[in-house]
Write an enzyme that holds these catalytic residues in place. Structure first.
Site, PDB file in Angstrom:
ATOM      1  N   GLY A 106       1.131   9.151  36.599  1.00  0.00           N
ATOM      2  CA  GLY A 106       1.943   8.941  35.620  1.00  0.00           C
ATOM      3  C   GLY A 106       2.178  10.210  34.687  1.00  0.00           C
ATOM      4  O   GLY A 106       3.322  10.387  34.175  1.00  0.00           O
ATOM      5  N   ASP A 135      -0.722   9.426  30.755  1.00  0.00           N
ATOM      6  CA  ASP A 135       0.795   9.019  30.435  1.00  0.00           C
ATOM      7  C   ASP A 135       0.483   8.076  29.154  1.00  0.00           C
ATOM      8  O   ASP A 135       1.440   8.180  28.397  1.00  0.00           O
ATOM      9  CB  ASP A 135       1.436   8.504  31.638  1.00  0.00           C
ATOM     10  CG  ASP A 135       0.747   7.368  32.387  1.00  0.00           C
ATOM     11  OD1 ASP A 135      -0.308   7.070  31.948  1.00  0.00           O
ATOM     12  OD2 ASP A 135       1.374   6.853  33.340  1.00  0.00           O
ATOM     13  N   ASP A 142      -3.340   2.056  27.560  1.00  0.00           N
ATOM     14  CA  ASP A 142      -2.936   0.646  27.161  1.00  0.00           C
ATOM     15  C   ASP A 142      -4.051  -0.127  27.134  1.00  0.00           C
ATOM     16  O   ASP A 142      -4.381  -0.318  25.916  1.00  0.00           O
ATOM     17  CB  ASP A 142      -2.125   0.288  28.806  1.00  0.00           C
ATOM     18  CG  ASP A 142      -1.476  -1.258  28.830  1.00  0.00           C
ATOM     19  OD1 ASP A 142      -1.126  -1.682  28.137  1.00  0.00           O
ATOM     20  OD2 ASP A 142      -1.925  -1.802  29.824  1.00  0.00           O
ATOM     21  N   LYS A 170      -0.062   2.023  23.289  1.00  0.00           N
ATOM     22  CA  LYS A 170      -0.012   0.708  23.150  1.00  0.00           C
ATOM     23  C   LYS A 170      -1.117  -0.164  22.791  1.00  0.00           C
ATOM     24  O   LYS A 170      -1.907  -0.733  23.245  1.00  0.00           O
ATOM     25  CB  LYS A 170       0.336  -0.200  24.543  1.00  0.00           C
ATOM     26  CG  LYS A 170       1.769   0.267  25.018  1.00  0.00           C
ATOM     27  CD  LYS A 170       2.106  -0.843  26.128  1.00  0.00           C
ATOM     28  CE  LYS A 170       1.815  -0.398  27.387  1.00  0.00           C
ATOM     29  NZ  LYS A 170       2.522  -1.550  28.697  1.00  0.00           N
ATOM     30  N   PHE A 211       6.723  -2.872  28.815  1.00  0.00           N
ATOM     31  CA  PHE A 211       6.488  -2.232  30.018  1.00  0.00           C
ATOM     32  C   PHE A 211       7.446  -1.033  29.964  1.00  0.00           C
ATOM     33  O   PHE A 211       8.543  -1.002  30.041  1.00  0.00           O
ATOM     34  CB  PHE A 211       6.257  -2.953  31.189  1.00  0.00           C
ATOM     35  CG  PHE A 211       5.542  -2.103  32.475  1.00  0.00           C
ATOM     36  CD1 PHE A 211       4.148  -2.203  32.357  1.00  0.00           C
ATOM     37  CD2 PHE A 211       6.337  -1.362  33.178  1.00  0.00           C
ATOM     38  CE1 PHE A 211       3.499  -1.537  33.439  1.00  0.00           C
ATOM     39  CE2 PHE A 211       5.674  -0.618  34.304  1.00  0.00           C
ATOM     40  CZ  PHE A 211       4.276  -0.844  34.271  1.00  0.00           C
ATOM     41  N   VAL A 212       6.712   0.298  30.129  1.00  0.00           N
ATOM     42  CA  VAL A 212       7.579   1.486  29.849  1.00  0.00           C
ATOM     43  C   VAL A 212       7.577   2.179  31.178  1.00  0.00           C
ATOM     44  O   VAL A 212       6.864   2.121  31.802  1.00  0.00           O
ATOM     45  CB  VAL A 212       6.689   2.594  28.705  1.00  0.00           C
ATOM     46  CG1 VAL A 212       7.712   3.795  28.576  1.00  0.00           C
ATOM     47  CG2 VAL A 212       6.551   1.769  27.510  1.00  0.00           C
ATOM     48  N   ASP A 251       6.123   4.557  36.207  1.00  0.00           N
ATOM     49  CA  ASP A 251       6.715   4.057  37.134  1.00  0.00           C
ATOM     50  C   ASP A 251       6.187   2.275  37.046  1.00  0.00           C
ATOM     51  O   ASP A 251       5.460   1.950  36.071  1.00  0.00           O
ATOM     52  CB  ASP A 251       6.076   4.109  38.669  1.00  0.00           C
ATOM     53  CG  ASP A 251       4.731   3.620  38.817  1.00  0.00           C
ATOM     54  OD1 ASP A 251       3.933   3.627  37.966  1.00  0.00           O
ATOM     55  OD2 ASP A 251       4.366   2.745  39.758  1.00  0.00           O
ATOM     56  N   ARG A 290       9.743   6.926  38.222  1.00  0.00           N
ATOM     57  CA  ARG A 290       9.187   8.223  37.603  1.00  0.00           C
ATOM     58  C   ARG A 290       9.914   9.296  37.415  1.00  0.00           C
ATOM     59  O   ARG A 290       9.969  10.033  36.691  1.00  0.00           O
ATOM     60  CB  ARG A 290       8.049   8.599  38.700  1.00  0.00           C
ATOM     61  CG  ARG A 290       6.978   7.597  39.026  1.00  0.00           C
ATOM     62  CD  ARG A 290       5.855   8.363  39.646  1.00  0.00           C
ATOM     63  NE  ARG A 290       4.873   7.359  40.191  1.00  0.00           N
ATOM     64  CZ  ARG A 290       3.719   6.809  39.447  1.00  0.00           C
ATOM     65  NH1 ARG A 290       3.540   6.896  38.268  1.00  0.00           N
ATOM     66  NH2 ARG A 290       3.035   6.044  40.074  1.00  0.00           N
TER      67      ARG A 290
HETATM   68  P1  IMP Z   1      -5.407   1.168  30.822  1.00  0.00           P
HETATM   69  O1  IMP Z   1      -6.371   1.495  31.718  1.00  0.00           O
HETATM   70  O2  IMP Z   1      -4.984  -0.155  30.707  1.00  0.00           O
HETATM   71  O3  IMP Z   1      -5.201   1.981  29.620  1.00  0.00           O
HETATM   72  O4  IMP Z   1      -4.017   1.551  31.466  1.00  0.00           O
HETATM   73  C1  IMP Z   1      -3.698   2.828  31.840  1.00  0.00           C
HETATM   74  C2  IMP Z   1      -3.036   3.134  32.955  1.00  0.00           C
HETATM   75  O5  IMP Z   1      -2.170   1.929  33.112  1.00  0.00           O
HETATM   76  C3  IMP Z   1      -1.946   4.171  32.638  1.00  0.00           C
HETATM   77  O6  IMP Z   1      -2.386   5.535  33.017  1.00  0.00           O
HETATM   78  C4  IMP Z   1      -0.681   3.877  33.633  1.00  0.00           C
HETATM   79  O7  IMP Z   1      -0.716   4.409  34.927  1.00  0.00           O
HETATM   80  C5  IMP Z   1      -0.776   2.463  33.724  1.00  0.00           C
HETATM   81  N1  IMP Z   1       0.180   1.531  32.763  1.00  0.00           N
HETATM   82  C6  IMP Z   1      -0.082   1.098  31.377  1.00  0.00           C
HETATM   83  N2  IMP Z   1       0.983   0.654  30.765  1.00  0.00           N
HETATM   84  C7  IMP Z   1       2.117   0.908  31.578  1.00  0.00           C
HETATM   85  C8  IMP Z   1       3.417   0.625  31.316  1.00  0.00           C
HETATM   86  O8  IMP Z   1       4.042   0.426  30.420  1.00  0.00           O
HETATM   87  N3  IMP Z   1       4.226   1.615  32.019  1.00  0.00           N
HETATM   88  C9  IMP Z   1       3.722   2.282  33.221  1.00  0.00           C
HETATM   89  N4  IMP Z   1       2.530   2.326  33.551  1.00  0.00           N
HETATM   90  C10 IMP Z   1       1.633   1.555  32.740  1.00  0.00           C
HETATM   91 MG    MG Z   2      -1.878   6.321  34.979  1.00  0.00          MG
END
Ligand code: IMP
Ligand code: MG
Length: 190
Positions: A48, A107, A110, A138, A159-160, A166, A172
């Site tokens: 990402g 990227d 979340d 987020k 969702f971005v 992606d 992407r």
């Molecule tokens: P986390 O571990 O839940 O914080 O997620 C982080 C990873 O989830 C990011 O590096 C992204 O690859 C993916 N991700 C989380 N939210 C999004 C989104 O809105 N769009 C695309 N990828 C996301």
């Molecule tokens: Mg990622």
């Protein structure tokens, strides 16, 4: 002229390419003022962050910052829009981390699982210092209490896609950031 993908797939534009470039330049300014002096090891989390890190690294070069660049790939998503809850290392870095000043680039922050797992890993490997930079945050989705040192844009629970991000490996290569409408998402827990 071909129809832009956001019109075809109902994507809702969030930030234009020009807005992203302006913000990336500001982030580089902040990082330049915050990073320790000397050589920096920049580690980007694939896939990402590949577009973001390319722009950020070049914005930092304008400020005469010397970066070594490495990548790691971690997984938790597997084609869905909900984190699976655990993070697996798919591809490791190649350069030594011990004793280095590390700039970690991702990227989007979340649930926080990825950033917390990766920062723990890099600390265990003996990084001399660690600064984290994410393009998007987020905060409403956080499950692990973790924050990034430098954030590009804060967004709500959408969702971005685009600019490296992606959905099922699509979008992407869009030059801008957009939200995927909820009815296009296949929500899958696990
Ligand atoms: P986390 O571990 O839940 O914080 O997620 C982080 C990873 O989830 C990011 O590096 C992204 O690859 C993916 N991700 C989380 N939210 C999004 C989104 O809105 N769009 C695309 N990828 C996301
Ligand atoms: Mg990622």
């Amino acid at each position: 002229m071909t129809t832009p993908p956001h019109a075809k797939d109902g994507l809702v534009p969030l930030f234009t390419a020009a807005e992203i470039q302006r913000r990336v330049d500001q982030l580089a300014e902040t990082l330049d003022a915050t990073l320790p002096h000397g050589d920096i090891l920049c580690i980007a989390v694939l896939h990402g962050s590949f577009v973001f890190v390319a722009d950020l690294a070049r914005a930092l070069s304008v400020r005469e910052r010397h970066l070594a660049i490495d990548f790691m790939s971690v997984g938790s998503y597997g084609g869905t829009t909900t984190s699976s809850g655990h993070v697996t290392l798919r591809q490791d870095t190649t350069l030594p981390v011990a004793g280095r000043h590390v700039l970690l680039v991702d990227d989007i922050l979340d649930t926080g699982r990825t950033l917390s797992a990766v920062t723990r890993m890099l600390r265990e490997r003996g990084a001399a210092s660690l600064l984290t930079c994410v393009l998007l945050d987020k905060p409403s989705r956080r499950e692990i209490p973790v924050r990034a040192d430098v954030v590009g844009f804060t967004v709500g629970d959408v969702f971005v896609v685009g600019y490296g991000l992606d959905y099922n490996q699509r979008y992407r290569n869009l030059p801008y950031l957009a939200a995927l409408p909820a009815d296009s998402l296949t929500r899958q827990e696990g």
